[in-house]
Write a protein that holds these residues in place. Sequence first.
Motif, PDB file in Angstrom:
ATOM      1  N   GLU A  39      50.941  32.584  40.311  1.00 52.43           N
ATOM      2  CA  GLU A  39      49.664  33.358  39.911  1.00 52.43           C
ATOM      3  C   GLU A  39      49.641  34.278  41.091  1.00 52.43           C
ATOM      4  OE1 GLU A  39      46.530  30.525  39.673  1.00 52.43           O
ATOM      5  OE2 GLU A  39      47.337  29.604  38.035  1.00 52.43           O
ATOM      6  N   ILE A  40      48.851  35.548  40.935  1.00 52.58           N
ATOM      7  CA  ILE A  40      48.617  36.671  41.467  1.00 52.58           C
ATOM      8  C   ILE A  40      47.528  36.817  42.364  1.00 52.58           C
ATOM      9  CG2 ILE A  40      48.666  39.299  41.300  1.00 52.58           C
ATOM     10  CD1 ILE A  40      50.419  38.821  38.939  1.00 52.58           C
ATOM     11  N   ILE A  41      47.564  37.388  43.400  1.00 53.75           N
ATOM     12  CA  ILE A  41      46.202  37.593  44.325  1.00 53.75           C
ATOM     13  C   ILE A  41      46.309  39.171  44.505  1.00 53.75           C
ATOM     14  CG2 ILE A  41      45.090  37.086  46.365  1.00 53.75           C
ATOM     15  CD1 ILE A  41      46.677  34.227  46.414  1.00 53.75           C
ATOM     16  N   ASN A  42      45.348  39.628  44.027  1.00 58.77           N
ATOM     17  CA  ASN A  42      45.029  40.945  44.308  1.00 58.77           C
ATOM     18  C   ASN A  42      44.595  41.439  45.699  1.00 58.77           C
ATOM     19  OD1 ASN A  42      44.354  43.875  43.987  1.00 58.77           O
ATOM     20  ND2 ASN A  42      42.299  43.144  44.136  1.00 58.77           N
ATOM     21  N   VAL A  67      49.131  35.839  32.853  1.00 59.17           N
ATOM     22  CA  VAL A  67      49.186  35.331  34.213  1.00 59.17           C
ATOM     23  C   VAL A  67      47.860  35.431  34.791  1.00 59.17           C
ATOM     24  CG1 VAL A  67      49.993  36.060  36.538  1.00 59.17           C
ATOM     25  CG2 VAL A  67      51.663  36.122  34.215  1.00 59.17           C
ATOM     26  N   ARG A  68      47.547  34.217  35.506  1.00 62.60           N
ATOM     27  CA  ARG A  68      46.286  34.232  36.161  1.00 62.60           C
ATOM     28  C   ARG A  68      46.178  35.373  37.332  1.00 62.60           C
ATOM     29  NH1 ARG A  68      43.423  29.014  38.781  1.00 62.60           N
ATOM     30  NH2 ARG A  68      41.336  29.970  39.349  1.00 62.60           N
ATOM     31  N   HIS A  69      45.102  35.900  37.475  1.00 63.46           N
ATOM     32  CA  HIS A  69      44.801  36.840  38.734  1.00 63.46           C
ATOM     33  C   HIS A  69      43.634  36.081  39.443  1.00 63.46           C
ATOM     34  CE1 HIS A  69      47.638  39.294  36.809  1.00 63.46           C
ATOM     35  NE2 HIS A  69      47.649  40.332  37.606  1.00 63.46           N
ATOM     36  N   HIS A  70      43.744  36.483  40.765  1.00 63.87           N
ATOM     37  CA  HIS A  70      42.762  36.247  41.795  1.00 63.87           C
ATOM     38  C   HIS A  70      42.176  37.435  42.385  1.00 63.87           C
ATOM     39  CE1 HIS A  70      43.765  31.683  41.663  1.00 63.87           C
ATOM     40  NE2 HIS A  70      44.701  32.091  41.121  1.00 63.87           N
ATOM     41  N   LEU A  71      40.997  37.506  42.620  1.00 55.40           N
ATOM     42  CA  LEU A  71      40.240  38.398  43.509  1.00 55.40           C
ATOM     43  C   LEU A  71      40.606  39.850  42.858  1.00 55.40           C
ATOM     44  CD1 LEU A  71      41.309  37.489  47.236  1.00 55.40           C
ATOM     45  CD2 LEU A  71      39.442  37.033  45.946  1.00 55.40           C
ATOM     46  N   LEU A  72      40.502  39.819  41.335  1.00 52.73           N
ATOM     47  CA  LEU A  72      40.581  41.120  40.892  1.00 52.73           C
ATOM     48  C   LEU A  72      38.992  41.583  39.967  1.00 52.73           C
ATOM     49  CD1 LEU A  72      42.215  43.540  39.946  1.00 52.73           C
ATOM     50  CD2 LEU A  72      42.982  42.080  37.905  1.00 52.73           C
ATOM     51  N   GLY A  73      38.403  42.214  40.355  1.00 51.52           N
ATOM     52  CA  GLY A  73      37.091  42.464  39.740  1.00 51.52           C
ATOM     53  C   GLY A  73      36.151  41.328  40.072  1.00 51.52           C
ATOM     54  N   THR A  74      36.274  40.867  41.418  1.00 49.86           N
ATOM     55  CA  THR A  74      35.108  39.810  41.555  1.00 49.86           C
ATOM     56  C   THR A  74      34.105  39.938  42.327  1.00 49.86           C
ATOM     57  OG1 THR A  74      36.686  39.098  43.294  1.00 49.86           O
ATOM     58  CG2 THR A  74      37.150  38.072  41.032  1.00 49.86           C
ATOM     59  N   ILE A  75      34.130  41.052  43.224  1.00 49.42           N
ATOM     60  CA  ILE A  75      32.963  41.473  44.108  1.00 49.42           C
ATOM     61  C   ILE A  75      32.396  42.566  43.703  1.00 49.42           C
ATOM     62  CG2 ILE A  75      32.733  42.108  46.478  1.00 49.42           C
ATOM     63  CD1 ILE A  75      34.156  39.409  46.185  1.00 49.42           C
ATOM     64  N   GLU A  76      30.811  42.503  43.939  1.00 49.71           N
ATOM     65  CA  GLU A  76      29.786  43.411  43.622  1.00 49.71           C
ATOM     66  C   GLU A  76      30.151  44.808  44.044  1.00 49.71           C
ATOM     67  OE1 GLU A  76      27.507  42.802  41.178  1.00 49.71           O
ATOM     68  OE2 GLU A  76      28.234  40.747  40.984  1.00 49.71           O
ATOM     69  N   PRO A  77      30.026  46.007  43.021  1.00 49.64           N
ATOM     70  CA  PRO A  77      30.358  47.204  43.401  1.00 49.64           C
ATOM     71  C   PRO A  77      30.051  47.757  44.666  1.00 49.64           C
ATOM     72  CG  PRO A  77      29.940  46.871  41.116  1.00 49.64           C
ATOM     73  CD  PRO A  77      29.300  45.826  41.673  1.00 49.64           C
ATOM     74  N   ALA A  90      41.691  34.996  50.239  1.00 47.50           N
ATOM     75  CA  ALA A  90      43.156  34.735  49.995  1.00 47.50           C
ATOM     76  C   ALA A  90      43.566  33.387  50.292  1.00 47.50           C
ATOM     77  CB  ALA A  90      43.689  35.890  50.648  1.00 47.50           C
ATOM     78  N   VAL A  91      43.262  33.093  51.477  1.00 39.33           N
ATOM     79  CA  VAL A  91      43.791  31.861  52.030  1.00 39.33           C
ATOM     80  C   VAL A  91      43.240  30.736  50.891  1.00 39.33           C
ATOM     81  CG1 VAL A  91      43.846  29.906  53.614  1.00 39.33           C
ATOM     82  CG2 VAL A  91      44.244  32.262  54.164  1.00 39.33           C
ATOM     83  N   ALA A  92      42.139  30.732  50.494  1.00 41.93           N
ATOM     84  CA  ALA A  92      41.555  29.798  49.690  1.00 41.93           C
ATOM     85  C   ALA A  92      42.237  29.858  48.301  1.00 41.93           C
ATOM     86  CB  ALA A  92      40.159  30.023  49.103  1.00 41.93           C
ATOM     87  N   GLU A  96      44.587  27.135  46.391  1.00 43.77           N
ATOM     88  CA  GLU A  96      44.458  26.704  45.004  1.00 43.77           C
ATOM     89  C   GLU A  96      45.905  26.916  43.963  1.00 43.77           C
ATOM     90  OE1 GLU A  96      41.510  27.756  41.316  1.00 43.77           O
ATOM     91  OE2 GLU A  96      41.213  28.938  43.182  1.00 43.77           O
ATOM     92  N   ILE A  97      46.606  27.906  44.233  1.00 47.01           N
ATOM     93  CA  ILE A  97      47.679  28.252  43.751  1.00 47.01           C
ATOM     94  C   ILE A  97      48.765  27.169  43.866  1.00 47.01           C
ATOM     95  CG2 ILE A  97      49.549  29.713  43.072  1.00 47.01           C
ATOM     96  CD1 ILE A  97      47.643  31.951  43.494  1.00 47.01           C
ATOM     97  N   LEU A  98      49.088  26.684  45.192  1.00 49.77           N
ATOM     98  CA  LEU A  98      50.119  25.939  45.547  1.00 49.77           C
ATOM     99  C   LEU A  98      49.747  24.449  45.110  1.00 49.77           C
ATOM    100  CD1 LEU A  98      50.364  27.116  49.357  1.00 49.77           C
ATOM    101  CD2 LEU A  98      52.173  27.104  47.617  1.00 49.77           C
TER     102      LEU A  98
END
Length: 302
Positions: A39-42, A67-77, A90-92, A96-98
């Motif tokens: 899985e991918i972490i942006n 493919v699941r992406h993390h931290l992509l478009g998740t934070i307010e502008p 990112a560590v979280a 989760e992926i592991l």
Amino acid sequence: MNHFFNGNLHKNKVIFILGATGTGKSRLSIDIATRIPSEIINSDKIQIHKGLDIVANKILESEKQGVRHHLLGTIEPDSDFTASDFCNQAVAAVEEILKLGKVPIIVGGSNSYIESLVEEHFVKFKSIYECCFIWLDVALPVLYSFTSKRVDQMVDAGLVDEVRGMFVHNADYSRGIRRAIGAQELDEYFRDEKEMDETTKKHVLESSIQEIKDNTGKLASRQLEKIKQLRDKLKWKIHHIDATSVFQIRLKEEADDDGCGKEVNDAWMKLVMHPCMDILTDFLKENRKIDESLEALLLLKT
């Protein structure tokens, strides 16, 4: 913590894909993640925010191939998202992926985020995880040509109207998503467009678009220098993959209006994917959870 077997070290393994803007990091991450369980972490500080999908050049849903992406478009502008915030989230995401028995792939051009994640003592990332750094590189003159054309394509896709939708007078371009290249460069145009005649409006818009291209080139240069610092000063073991020839072929095909892309894809497999397969096969070979995927990966080279 779900540690994979790794010789005598018992460290989990994490893949990083580094590179300047426009070098194909997203494509490479998807190509890898569709071949091994990942899985991918942006790690792009602009793409982390919601909005401005064209300006930020976010990967399309159709391009993710499931493919699941993390931290992509998740934070307010308008939210400030610091390097420390990135490290924590990112560590979280890595953990989760592991826990799913997959390999985290951290991808993006914000090398200051990546440096903080790997080097900050409060994270202790290097003590817990074994890292594989892949640097996808394109010679700057070729990359400048490519990113210039990409800006034109982004304009055709609606970049100007997208930025207009978030324009406010006296905006703070030092925080949140407004740090994106393309936002501040269009500020003068949006402030004055109602008072300009059509000739002036066209000239100001063309100047703004050229400024976007110039600033994109400057960003690529800074990103390249940062990667070299990580390699030379911090002594990171970074695997260098030169994709220049792939982009030269792509630019030629676009100039010739040849849309088939077969030559580009063949060059990508030979010059980018196959070397990456070799690197990752060696890096992940003691990870018993993905042995079957590695065997399939090797078969692709035959």
